[in-house]
Enzyme design. Structure first.
Site, PDB file in Angstrom:
ATOM      1  N   GLU A 169       0.920   8.410 -14.408  1.00  0.00           N
ATOM      2  CA  GLU A 169       0.786   9.492 -13.415  1.00  0.00           C
ATOM      3  C   GLU A 169       2.008  10.400 -13.409  1.00  0.00           C
ATOM      4  OE1 GLU A 169      -0.199   7.902  -9.529  1.00  0.00           O
ATOM      5  OE2 GLU A 169      -1.501   6.353 -10.360  1.00  0.00           O
TER       6      GLU A 169
ATOM      7  N   HIS B 175       6.086   9.003 -11.146  1.00  0.00           N
ATOM      8  CA  HIS B 175       6.288  10.070 -10.155  1.00  0.00           C
ATOM      9  C   HIS B 175       7.788  10.174  -9.897  1.00  0.00           C
ATOM     10  CE1 HIS B 175       2.074  10.697  -9.293  1.00  0.00           C
ATOM     11  NE2 HIS B 175       1.895   9.412  -9.047  1.00  0.00           N
TER      12      HIS B 175
ATOM     13  N   ASN C 124      -0.416  -1.397 -11.923  1.00  0.00           N
ATOM     14  CA  ASN C 124       0.096  -0.026 -11.941  1.00  0.00           C
ATOM     15  C   ASN C 124       0.907   0.233 -10.674  1.00  0.00           C
ATOM     16  OD1 ASN C 124      -0.063   2.686 -13.220  1.00  0.00           O
ATOM     17  ND2 ASN C 124      -1.163   3.264 -11.348  1.00  0.00           N
TER      18      ASN C 124
END
Ligand code: XIL
Length: 387
Positions: A286, A257, A221
């Site tokens: 995320e 992000h 990740n």
């Protein structure tokens, strides 16, 4: 705020209600108040949010939940502990584990029939002081022993209850970092101690996790990992190397992000497709879209519209790739977003601090609604909204 997308959605919902009545579906399925991100998502795609259990879920009582908890349960089918399973939170001293925050996330998820993504086991950030101190004199064997014990303990505790684990997080630097794209053998204390063969340690981290929880899908990740770039090229090479070694790597996660200060890399879907072609699951883990704000801390109308496009572009990259198992936002309300504390930016989530849904929320809901159970979007990409 009234804009064309909302009007079209109102019309679509009205039409859907008529169809539902005609087919005499249960009222619950036709009523617009039941249309949430999780209810509209294809069955094989989890829609998640990060949540900090220690801050927002301790003492959870479903009668009644807080407004935050009600929305968290209604909108999302997956939760990621924002901090509660990180080393510093869960393993504050060598012989002390604190599962209070993580357990609160698990209990909330169970009560609300949600999946949980584990986050994270091997990372350079948010390690406890004792790890930082001890690592100054670690041999690779010392580092391996500490990591193995931690993984077996944390993963073992929740075995069978976590569908995806971010085993290794942010293990590559970016091309703009000193030294360029390379494994973080300086900043990550475990990789540093095993800098002679960091890939062997990474592989064993996946093996230990797999032994402790054979059901979970195990992820690499990172941020700046959406499009095809030098960093994701490095991940692609690493993934092939690990798989060739028989390592139980089974997922690649792009954190998502984004900032409106930068462009959007249109190669995101192609990037997901190349990892999927290796046999891996992929995920947006995320997502948030931050932006510089004016002197009053307000976004412009253009920024609000562009944010919706960016969120939607990430979701579409996921929806269009059958191997994409989850789309997770890093918190859903601005009041709890990590962004203002870290960047001189804000307005990053899909709801305001008063839980007012932004156009970004509407865009996600529409794309999920358009996605058939088999995932091919009913409307061709590009022939959508916000243009
Ligand atoms: C962030 C949390 O949101 C904050 O509460 C915490 O203070 C710092 O970490 N990449 C990750 C996440 O993988 O774990 C980070 O979460 C955000 C960046």
């Amino acid at each position: 705020m009234s804009h064309p997308t909302t009007m079209r959605r109102v019309a679509a919902i009205a039409a859907a209600s008529l169809v539902a009545v005609a087919l005499s579906l249960p009222a619950a399925q036709a009523g617009s108040r039941h249309h949430t991100l999780r209810s509209e998502a294809p069955r094989d795609l989890e829609v998640g949010s990060a949540v900090w259990g220690q801050r927002d879920l301790l003492g959870y009582d479903r009668r009644p939940p807080t407004q935050f908890q009600r929305i968290l349960g209604a909108e999302f089918s997956s939760l990621t502990p924002e901090n509660d399973m990180k080393w510093a939170e869960v393993h504050p001293e060598p012989d002390v584990y604190d599962f209070s925050g993580a357990d609160a996330v698990m209990a909330f998820a169970k009560a609300n029939r949600q999946e949980v993504r584990g986050h994270t086991l091997l990372w350079h950030s948010q390690n406890p002081q004792w790890v930082i101190d001890a690592s100054a004199t670690w041999t690779c064997e010392d580092a391996r022993d500490v990591l193995e014990e931690h993984i077996r303990t944390v993963v073992g505790r929740y075995a069978g209850e976590i569908y995806e684990w971010d085993v290794a997080n942010e293990i590559f630097q970016d091309e703009w970092d000193t030294g360029g794209v390379m494994l973080r053998t300086e900043a990550n204390p475990f990789l540093k101690a095993c800098a002679e063969d960091p890939v062997a340690l990474i592989g064993d981290a996946f093996r230990w996790t797999h032994e402790a929880d054979p059901e979970a899908v195990l992820f690499l990740n990172d941020y700046n990992a959406e499009g095809i770039n030098t960093k994701t090229d490095a991940y692609y090479a690493l993934a092939q190397e690990l798989l060739a070694d028989g390592v139980p790597l089974s997922g690649f996660g792009a954190q998502g992000h984004l900032s409106l200060q930068y462009g959007f890399d249109e190669s995101m879907q192609a990037n997901f497709e190349r990892f999927a072609a290796l046999g891996l699951k992929v995920a947006v883990t995320e997502a948030d879209v931050r932006m510089p704000l004016d002197a009053n801390g307000e976004p412009t109308a253009e920024q609000i519209a562009l944010q919706a496009e960016r969120y939607d572009a990430m979701l579409q990259a996921c929806v269009n790739v059958a191997a994409c198992t989850s789309f997770t936002v890093w918190g859903f309300d601005d009041a709890r977003s990590w962004v203002p504390g870290v960047f001189p930016e804000g307005y990053a989530t899909i709801m305001t601090e008063d839980f007012v849904k932004k156009p970004a929320y509407d865009a996600l809901l529409e794309t999920l609604t358009d996605a058939t159970p088999g995932r091919a979007p009913r409307t061709p990409p590009g022939h959508h909204h916000h243009h």
